[in-house]
Design a protein around this motif. Structure first.
Motif, PDB file in Angstrom:
ATOM      1  N   ASP A  51      65.983  -5.828 -44.020  1.00 34.23           N
ATOM      2  CA  ASP A  51      64.869  -5.345 -43.216  1.00 34.23           C
ATOM      3  C   ASP A  51      63.773  -4.904 -44.189  1.00 34.23           C
ATOM      4  O   ASP A  51      64.025  -4.053 -45.045  1.00 34.23           O
ATOM      5  CB  ASP A  51      65.332  -4.162 -42.368  1.00 34.23           C
ATOM      6  CG  ASP A  51      64.225  -3.607 -41.477  1.00 34.23           C
ATOM      7  OD1 ASP A  51      63.037  -3.929 -41.710  1.00 34.23           O
ATOM      8  OD2 ASP A  51      64.547  -2.852 -40.547  1.00 34.23           O
ATOM      9  N   LYS A  66      61.432  -2.920 -44.061  1.00 30.55           N
ATOM     10  CA  LYS A  66      61.177  -1.478 -44.056  1.00 30.55           C
ATOM     11  C   LYS A  66      62.266  -0.698 -44.773  1.00 30.55           C
ATOM     12  O   LYS A  66      62.077   0.464 -45.110  1.00 30.55           O
ATOM     13  CB  LYS A  66      61.043  -0.977 -42.614  1.00 30.55           C
ATOM     14  CG  LYS A  66      59.847  -1.558 -41.864  1.00 30.55           C
ATOM     15  CD  LYS A  66      59.771  -1.009 -40.459  1.00 30.55           C
ATOM     16  CE  LYS A  66      58.582  -1.596 -39.699  1.00 30.55           C
ATOM     17  NZ  LYS A  66      58.519  -1.087 -38.311  1.00 30.55           N
ATOM     18  N   LYS A  67      63.411  -1.345 -44.980  1.00 31.04           N
ATOM     19  CA  LYS A  67      64.533  -0.664 -45.618  1.00 31.04           C
ATOM     20  C   LYS A  67      64.952  -1.374 -46.913  1.00 31.04           C
ATOM     21  O   LYS A  67      66.094  -1.248 -47.362  1.00 31.04           O
ATOM     22  CB  LYS A  67      65.716  -0.587 -44.655  1.00 31.04           C
ATOM     23  CG  LYS A  67      65.404   0.195 -43.385  1.00 31.04           C
ATOM     24  CD  LYS A  67      66.583   0.188 -42.422  1.00 31.04           C
ATOM     25  CE  LYS A  67      66.257   0.962 -41.152  1.00 31.04           C
ATOM     26  NZ  LYS A  67      67.381   0.927 -40.189  1.00 31.04           N
ATOM     27  N   SER A  98      63.658 -11.283 -46.453  1.00 33.21           N
ATOM     28  CA  SER A  98      63.483 -10.901 -45.053  1.00 33.21           C
ATOM     29  C   SER A  98      63.662 -12.146 -44.191  1.00 33.21           C
ATOM     30  O   SER A  98      63.651 -13.273 -44.685  1.00 33.21           O
ATOM     31  CB  SER A  98      62.094 -10.301 -44.827  1.00 33.21           C
ATOM     32  OG  SER A  98      61.091 -11.295 -44.976  1.00 33.21           O
TER      33      SER A  98
END
Length: 303
Positions: free
Chosen positions: A109, A111-112, A231
């Motif tokens: 992800d 964002k992570k 991703s």
């Protein structure tokens, strides 16, 4: 001092060669062979004027050899200007990845991604690694965040002064620095024994760059490991990289859900070009689905 003693072969960067020409510590009047290595990269980095200046100082009666991984118009312009009826030699496509490099990818992800990286560093017991980012800013930010988490990391990019780059490289070469966070240009041509892992924190802009990156490990026939954080939107780029090599790039799974391996993808057919693609949601009837390239074309009108 070595130049004063005389030399059969002088190997130098464009800037340093010009510096010696200006100081009159190097004369090119007796040169019979000129070799331009990695010409495509030198032109990409804006050295064309420096190269032309150097070539203007060598005798016309010489043999010039130019080596380049890619041949574009700017490279041909140099050939046509400084070579007389040059012979073109195109080598066959060799395997671009060494078999002793274990290659993995991990779906994350975005964002992570930082948490995914730290999990990899902790789980794998990495001793010496080079982490690649696309930009100078991203390189500095990642190194700073890693250092804040207690990791021994420093950045290496073109924005640093020469003394700063030398200090970082010397520390990493001697094993005092554990993690080197670098851009592609800064790490080009690095030959350091003992690098156990290459981690692509950012996917490269060009597929060929991937192989330049992972080639920093498994030096001197040693084993090495390359891990790429991908991703869902970058899976097409990974497939392109896979198409260029016969070696295997396996998915790396982890018990940590934060690493994004729990993201499920679904097969679909692009509404525009009709090609097969993967999307991070289950397609619904009547809803157009686009591959990555077609999605980028439609994006302005969607916003």
């Amino acid at each position: 001092n070595e130049l004063k003693k005389g030399a059969h072969i002088v190997v130098g960067t464009p800037g340093r060669v010009i510096d010696h020409l200006q100081r009159r510590t190097l004369s090119l009047s007796g040169v019979t062979y000129v070799v331009l290595d990695e010409a495509d990269r030198m032109l990409d980095m804006g050295f064309i004027k420096d190269i032309e200046r150097i070539l203007s100082k060598v005798p016309k009666n010489k043999q010039t050899s130019l080596f380049s991984a890619t041949i574009d118009q700017s490279v041909w312009n140099v050939c046509n200007r400084y070579m007389k009826e040059p012979e073109r030699i195109l080598v066959s496509k060799d395997e671009v990845a060494l078999p002793q490099i274990s290659q993995y990818y991990m779906v994350v992800d975005p964002k992570k991604k930082f948490e995914a990286l730290t999990s990899v560093l902790d789980e794998r017991g990495i001793e010496r690694a080079i982490l690649f980012c696309r930009t100078r800013r991203g390189t500095s930010k990642l190194a700073k965040n890693l250092k804040a988490r207690g990791y021994d990391a420093k950045p290496l990019h073109g924005g640093l002064t020469q003394p700063q780059r030398d200090a970082v490289m010397e520390s990493f070469r001697r094993g005092k620095l554990k993690i080197l966070v670098a851009t592609d240009v800064a790490a080009r041509g690095l030959d350091i024994v003992g690098v156990t892992h290459i981690i692509n924190y950012d996917m490269p802009n060009e597929s060929s760059v991937y192989f330049h990156r992972i080639g920093r490990t498994a030096r001197m026939e040693a084993d090495g490991t390359a891990i790429t954080l991908v991703s869902v939107d970058e899976m097409a780029d990974l497939r392109q990289i896979r198409s260029l090599t016969k070696t295997s790039i396996q998915e790396l799974k982890s018990d940590h859900e934060v690493q994004g391996v729990s993201i499920k993808t679904y097969g679909a057919v692009c509404y525009d070009c009709g090609s097969e693609c993967e999307v991070p949601f289950k397609p619904t009837e009547g809803r157009p689905v686009y591959c990555r390239d077609c999605y980028q074309k439609h994006r302005p009108s969607m916003c």
